[in-house]
Motif scaffolding. Structure first.
Motif, PDB file in Angstrom:
ATOM      1  N   PRO A 124       0.839  -1.208   0.000  1.00 45.26           N
ATOM      2  CA  PRO A 124       0.000   0.000   0.000  1.00 45.26           C
ATOM      3  C   PRO A 124       0.873   1.257   0.000  1.00 45.26           C
ATOM      4  N   HIS A 125       0.480   2.239  -0.794  1.00 42.93           N
ATOM      5  CA  HIS A 125       1.236   3.493  -0.854  1.00 42.93           C
ATOM      6  C   HIS A 125       0.337   4.619  -1.353  1.00 42.93           C
ATOM      7  N   TRP A 126       0.721   5.824  -0.962  1.00 45.89           N
ATOM      8  CA  TRP A 126       0.059   7.028  -1.477  1.00 45.89           C
ATOM      9  C   TRP A 126       1.084   8.144  -1.457  1.00 45.89           C
ATOM     10  N   PHE A 127       0.801   9.202  -2.217  1.00 42.83           N
ATOM     11  CA  PHE A 127       1.755  10.308  -2.186  1.00 42.83           C
ATOM     12  C   PHE A 127       1.081  11.630  -2.496  1.00 42.83           C
ATOM     13  N   GLN A 128       1.809  12.683  -2.154  1.00 44.03           N
ATOM     14  CA  GLN A 128       1.268  14.045  -2.248  1.00 44.03           C
ATOM     15  C   GLN A 128       2.376  14.990  -2.693  1.00 44.03           C
ATOM     16  N   GLY A 129       2.030  15.932  -3.574  1.00 44.71           N
ATOM     17  CA  GLY A 129       2.981  16.962  -3.978  1.00 44.71           C
ATOM     18  C   GLY A 129       3.285  17.890  -2.819  1.00 44.71           C
ATOM     19  N   GLY A 130       4.535  18.321  -2.710  1.00 46.36           N
ATOM     20  CA  GLY A 130       4.948  19.254  -1.673  1.00 46.36           C
ATOM     21  C   GLY A 130       4.479  20.674  -1.980  1.00 46.36           C
ATOM     22  N   PRO A 131       4.996  21.651  -1.231  1.00 45.58           N
ATOM     23  CA  PRO A 131       4.517  23.034  -1.346  1.00 45.58           C
ATOM     24  C   PRO A 131       4.601  23.630  -2.757  1.00 45.58           C
ATOM     25  N   MET A 132       5.578  23.184  -3.572  1.00 48.15           N
ATOM     26  CA  MET A 132       5.676  23.697  -4.951  1.00 48.15           C
ATOM     27  C   MET A 132       5.057  22.738  -5.946  1.00 48.15           C
ATOM     28  N   GLY A 133       4.562  21.586  -5.453  1.00 51.08           N
ATOM     29  CA  GLY A 133       4.163  20.504  -6.344  1.00 51.08           C
ATOM     30  C   GLY A 133       5.352  19.596  -6.619  1.00 51.08           C
ATOM     31  N   ALA A 134       5.156  18.654  -7.512  1.00 49.63           N
ATOM     32  CA  ALA A 134       6.222  17.696  -7.821  1.00 49.63           C
ATOM     33  C   ALA A 134       6.028  17.147  -9.228  1.00 49.63           C
ATOM     34  N   VAL A 135       7.153  16.866  -9.860  1.00 47.57           N
ATOM     35  CA  VAL A 135       7.151  16.057 -11.085  1.00 47.57           C
ATOM     36  C   VAL A 135       7.967  14.823 -10.763  1.00 47.57           C
ATOM     37  N   ILE A 136       7.351  13.652 -10.923  1.00 52.19           N
ATOM     38  CA  ILE A 136       8.020  12.400 -10.547  1.00 52.19           C
ATOM     39  C   ILE A 136       7.930  11.386 -11.678  1.00 52.19           C
ATOM     40  N   TRP A 137       8.956  10.551 -11.746  1.00 52.00           N
ATOM     41  CA  TRP A 137       8.932   9.401 -12.644  1.00 52.00           C
ATOM     42  C   TRP A 137       8.204   8.245 -11.957  1.00 52.00           C
ATOM     43  N   SER A 138       7.342   7.565 -12.693  1.00 52.02           N
ATOM     44  CA  SER A 138       6.776   6.291 -12.246  1.00 52.02           C
ATOM     45  C   SER A 138       7.215   5.256 -13.273  1.00 52.02           C
ATOM     46  N   ILE A 139       8.102   4.364 -12.857  1.00 55.32           N
ATOM     47  CA  ILE A 139       8.724   3.391 -13.760  1.00 55.32           C
ATOM     48  C   ILE A 139       8.273   2.018 -13.293  1.00 55.32           C
ATOM     49  N   THR A 140       7.459   1.356 -14.121  1.00 54.42           N
ATOM     50  CA  THR A 140       6.804   0.142 -13.643  1.00 54.42           C
ATOM     51  C   THR A 140       6.909  -0.988 -14.647  1.00 54.42           C
ATOM     52  N   THR A 141       6.801  -2.199 -14.109  1.00 54.63           N
ATOM     53  CA  THR A 141       6.535  -3.329 -14.975  1.00 54.63           C
ATOM     54  C   THR A 141       5.124  -3.143 -15.542  1.00 54.63           C
ATOM     55  N   ARG A 142       4.714  -4.071 -16.362  1.00 52.49           N
ATOM     56  CA  ARG A 142       3.555  -3.792 -17.208  1.00 52.49           C
ATOM     57  C   ARG A 142       2.337  -3.308 -16.419  1.00 52.49           C
ATOM     58  N   ALA A 143       1.637  -2.398 -17.068  1.00 52.99           N
ATOM     59  CA  ALA A 143       0.554  -1.692 -16.399  1.00 52.99           C
ATOM     60  C   ALA A 143      -0.673  -2.563 -16.277  1.00 52.99           C
ATOM     61  N   ALA A 144      -1.353  -2.402 -15.183  1.00 52.96           N
ATOM     62  CA  ALA A 144      -2.669  -3.003 -15.030  1.00 52.96           C
ATOM     63  C   ALA A 144      -3.473  -2.032 -14.173  1.00 52.96           C
TER      64      ALA A 144
END
Lengths: 181, 181
Positions: free
Chosen positions: B142-162
């Motif tokens: 289980p995980h969740w995330f939130q942009g900080g005070p300026m926001g965020a740009v993040i990479w999400s690098i995953t095995t195949r999507a579902a």
């Protein structure tokens, strides 16, 4: 083989090109760039500078730096007994890349492999990749590429790595680089 | 659901943050950012702006933009009958990300989920990711995330999507976003 001094110089040149991209790196990443001469001891013409950002055992994300005219020699990612083979997406981040794969040979290609190794370059269908442009290569597809006039920084995004199983067309090529003490 | 005008506004804000990274994008990439409200119609607080750069069927590379305080709600990538489950590496490219997973709850966490949805946030071990920092999440985590005070740009690098099989803790969450004509 390359000397430690050559390795350090190539790492520093690669770090300078990587920083031109504007991408965010940790200091430990910039300090650990792999320099690969593919066993030919001709790093300026055959080689690549490799920074592995992610390697989970299931996928790998690398940034490859190619100096101007530096060539990563022709090879395939073979299918293996227990593995359907490495799929690779090449995406240009900075500079220009001349990428070659199977298909109609491109007249007047921009890439020029080292003249004395020309015989080991058998695929000549050209993809000129500029920043943001990308190509996905299926397993078993012969390919090679070369940095353009300014060099190139490219993403290599692959299913799980089996670099030491890569099959190079040139029998003199070896994936491991010997570093002289 | 969101209106087309909200969608366009969010796409434009996301494109502006993406361009702050210095990364190279093609115009068609910046014009096709997915806006996800996770079915809650509260895009400012629960949502994400998603640009898929690579999706080969074997792996996926996305850039996610989170506006300041925008939260991607808690979920897992389940193991499926025929699939060992999606592994995800989150790497911060720009801004600051508050990422939460299982483990010792972090006292005084930086992230604040929307108050009326607080009960659906059950993991509180914090990873504060700054540019170049990354975490790999195994399937079923289980995980969740939130942009900080300026926001965020993040990479999400995953095995195949579902993505449509992702399991969200909050029963009101739906992965598909309805766009009002």
């Amino acid at each position: 083989m390359i000397t430690q001094a050559e390795q350090r110089r190539a790492q520093q040149r690669a770090a300078e090109l990587l920083q031109k991209t504007g991408l965010a790196f940790r200091p430990d990443e910039l300090a650990s760039i792999e320099v690969a001469d593919f066993g030919l001891s001709e790093l300026e013409t055959t080689g690549a500078e490799i920074q592995t950002l992610v390697d989970t055992g299931r996928l790998v994300v690398k940034l490859l730096t190619l100096f101007p005219d530096q060539t990563l020699p022709e090879h395939i990612h073979p299918r293996l007994d227990s593995y359907e083979g490495k799929e690779e997406t090449i995406r240009c981040e900075w500079g220009e890349l001349f990428l070659y794969g199977p298909g109609e040979p491109t007249p007047e290609p921009g890439g020029r492999p080292p003249a004395h190794r020309r015989q080991w370059y058998t695929v000549w269908h050209e993809y000129r990749l500029h920043p943001g442009e990308q190509v996905t290569l299926q397993p078993n597809t012969p390919h090679w590429f070369q940095g353009g006039p300014m060099g190139a920084v490219i993403w290599s995004i692959t299913t799980r790595a089996a670099d030491l199983q890569d099959v190079f067309t040139d029998p003199q090529v070896a994936r491991q680089t010997m570093i002289l003490e």
